[in-house]
Design a protein around this motif. Structure first.
Motif, PDB file in Angstrom:
ATOM      1  N   THR A   1       0.830  -1.209   0.000  1.00  0.00           N
ATOM      2  CA  THR A   1       0.000   0.000   0.000  1.00  0.00           C
ATOM      3  C   THR A   1       0.861   1.254   0.000  1.00  0.00           C
ATOM      4  O   THR A   1       0.526   2.258  -0.650  1.00  0.00           O
ATOM      5  CB  THR A   1      -0.928   0.001   1.227  1.00  0.00           C
TER       6      THR A   1
ATOM      7  N   ASP B   1      -7.179  -3.852  -2.298  1.00  0.00           N
ATOM      8  CA  ASP B   1      -6.483  -5.071  -1.882  1.00  0.00           C
ATOM      9  C   ASP B   1      -6.936  -6.301  -2.662  1.00  0.00           C
ATOM     10  O   ASP B   1      -6.866  -7.428  -2.166  1.00  0.00           O
ATOM     11  CB  ASP B   1      -6.647  -5.300  -0.379  1.00  0.00           C
TER      12      ASP B   1
ATOM     13  N   ALA C   1      -3.448  -6.515  -6.448  1.00  0.00           N
ATOM     14  CA  ALA C   1      -3.686  -5.585  -5.343  1.00  0.00           C
ATOM     15  C   ALA C   1      -2.510  -4.643  -5.172  1.00  0.00           C
ATOM     16  O   ALA C   1      -1.353  -5.073  -5.142  1.00  0.00           O
ATOM     17  CB  ALA C   1      -3.925  -6.372  -4.057  1.00  0.00           C
TER      18      ALA C   1
END
Length: 497
Positions: A332, A437, A485
């Motif tokens: 992320t 995700d 993701a």
């Protein structure tokens, strides 16, 4: 392409912590006067336009006393530095300023001037702090000019809410002053609140800004929205004339290229831009990225490009604990960095961010912990910084793109954030991020009509992927994208010879 930089980058350095670390490493005192050439070369190698030296101004004993006696702060210091030496490591907040003169411990004004010249020789500008809302309790004005400050209430008020008030002995007797604060939190006990309802105080602050402007190329203004007239009235019940338009106009009359960066919250970024700020913090983007969903981020980027171009985009700074490496998982983190730094605005990087440091250093400390460099994070940021030196991303034209379903019923197109870049001389790029995700697919219709009936090459600037596609198909139905993701690409777009 024009050499004008529309979207510069800034690197923030905690000056006191940095010089302390250099002194320990080199075994001798290091100030701004004798920073090794190798350190300046390393800063230049980052490819940034600005160096922000945090906390160079004089602080007083009053601020240090507060910093060393608050139990909550001392607990935090011990967490950061288990071997804490309070007499050496706790220096007080750099925002509790007792005078806008460079601290002697950092080398004084001459050292700052010399360091600024060294940065300029490498093509970098210098930014310093301006804290408009308050001063340290032992600022000279607290004794000589009580009317420059907001007074507290009665003795009863002082006893009932001692966190908001302080008794100070002035040249004209004892006074109860208000601590600086914003309307939503208790006072900051190492500060005194300035009274912008006093025209004489406003003139003094403009004079201070003019003096600061002679020592740097720009200022970062702490909590700049606190002295907007409506905010000030709501906080203190005191009317004031607008300060920022006059102050900024006065400084830019003397230094036309001087830059004002505002730390701004509460959706007041546009208001401060209209009052003359060149850039304002975009905490909304940061908060939405922390939410880890693509749609709110994409909706945030719907704002007018002219407005977004004057926002400060960041993933961490000294006011936002925890740090990026602690806030985001690594996949992320990478995706958030691509969205943040390949968009428009001022790109703000924080010291230690490139190394993946995880410990947030309180403003009151002048020493940080020894942390290992995360080589994976470091390598990623070096690649990003290298790509961002491309003039296309510094001065090109930015366009947000809408993702379309890859096929009927393909809802994962909602995972994507994408934008395109084009320069005046024809250079082009595409940035696409799957900010979710889960695996996702979409079509992206490129906004370059002249690609029709041409063979197009897409070369990833951050990786090794190279694709060739039919230019007409890139226009409609669009480039087919399939990313895992938190996956991303930054493609340079060119024709196949």
């Amino acid at each position: 392409m024009s050499t004008t930089v529309k979207y510069p980058s800034l690197y923030q350095i905690n000056t006191r912590v940095w010089l302390r670390a250099l002194s320990q490493r080199l075994g001798q005192p290091v100030t701004l006067a004798n920073v090794p050439d190798a350190e300046v070369e390393q800063l230049a190698a980052l490819g940034v336009d600005w160096i922000w030296l945090l906390s160079v101004w004089q602080t007083g004993e009053a601020g240090r006393t507060v910093a060393r006696t608050r139990p909550d702060l001392r607990e935090e210091y011990r967490r950061v530095l288990p071997d804490l030496d309070e007499s050496k490591d706790v220096c007080g907040s750099g925002f509790a300023i007792s005078g806008y003169v460079v601290s002697d411990q950092l080398g004084g004004p001459a050292a700052l001037a010399a360091f600024r010249e060294r940065l300029a020789a490498k093509g970098m500008k210098l930014m310093l702090d301006f804290v408009p809302n308050h001063t340290a309790p032992d600022h000279l004005w607290a004794k000589t000019n009580p009317d420059y400050f907001v007074f507290g209430g009665s003795e009863e008020d002082l006893q009932r809410t001692p966190g908001n008030y302080l008794r100070v002995e002035t040249n004209s007797g004892s006074r109860i002053y208000a601590h600086g604060r914003d309307p939503y939190f208790p006072g900051w006990p190492d500060t005194l609140q300035l009274n912008y309802g006093n025209p004489a105080l406003q003139e003094e602050r403009i004079a201070e800004l003019l003096a600061i402007a002679g020592q740097c190329d720009g200022v970062r203004c702490d909590m700049a929205m606190l002295i907007l007239p409506d905010v000030f009235l709501r906080t203190w019940g005191i009317s004031m004339e607008p300060f920022w338009p006059r102050a900024i106009e006065a400084v830019k009359a003397a230094q036309p290229d001087f830059t004002f960066v505002g730390e701004v919250y509460w959706d007041l970024e546009w208001t401060l831009q209209q009052q003359g700020f060149d850039f304002c913090y975009d905490k909304r983007l940061y908060d939405r990225l922390r939410g880890r969903y693509a749609r709110p981020v994409r909706e945030h980027l719907l704002a007018e490009p002219a407005y977004q171009a004057k926002l400060v985009r960041f993933l961490e700074n000294h006011d936002e604990p925890p740090r990026a490496a602690e806030t985001f998982s690594w996949p992320t983190h990478k995706a958030a960095a691509i969205v943040t730094y390949f968009g428009i605005g001022l790109r703000f990087f924080h010291q230690g961010q490139f190394e993946g440091y995880r410990v947030h250093i309180p403003m009151e400390l002048c020493r940080g912990p020894d942390e290992p460099v995360d080589e994976t994070i470091h390598a990623f940021y070096l690649t990003v910084l290298r790509a961002l030196t491309d003039p296309l991303f510094r001065s090109g034209h930015w366009l947000r793109l809408d993702p379309f379903p890859a096929w009927a019923g393909n809802w994962t197109c909602d995972n994507f954030i994408a934008f395109a870049w084009q320069s005046d001389d024809g250079e082009r790029a595409l940035v696409v991020v799957n900010y979710e995700d889960s695996q996702g697919q979409c079509h992206l219709r490129l906004p370059f009509a002249d690609l029709a009936r041409r063979r197009v090459r897409l070369t990833d600037m951050l990786g090794e992927e190279v694709y060739e596609r039919d230019g007409s198909a890139l226009l409609d139905p669009g480039l087919y994208v399939d990313l895992g993701a938190w996956g991303y690409n930054v493609f340079k777009i060119g024709e196949v010879p």
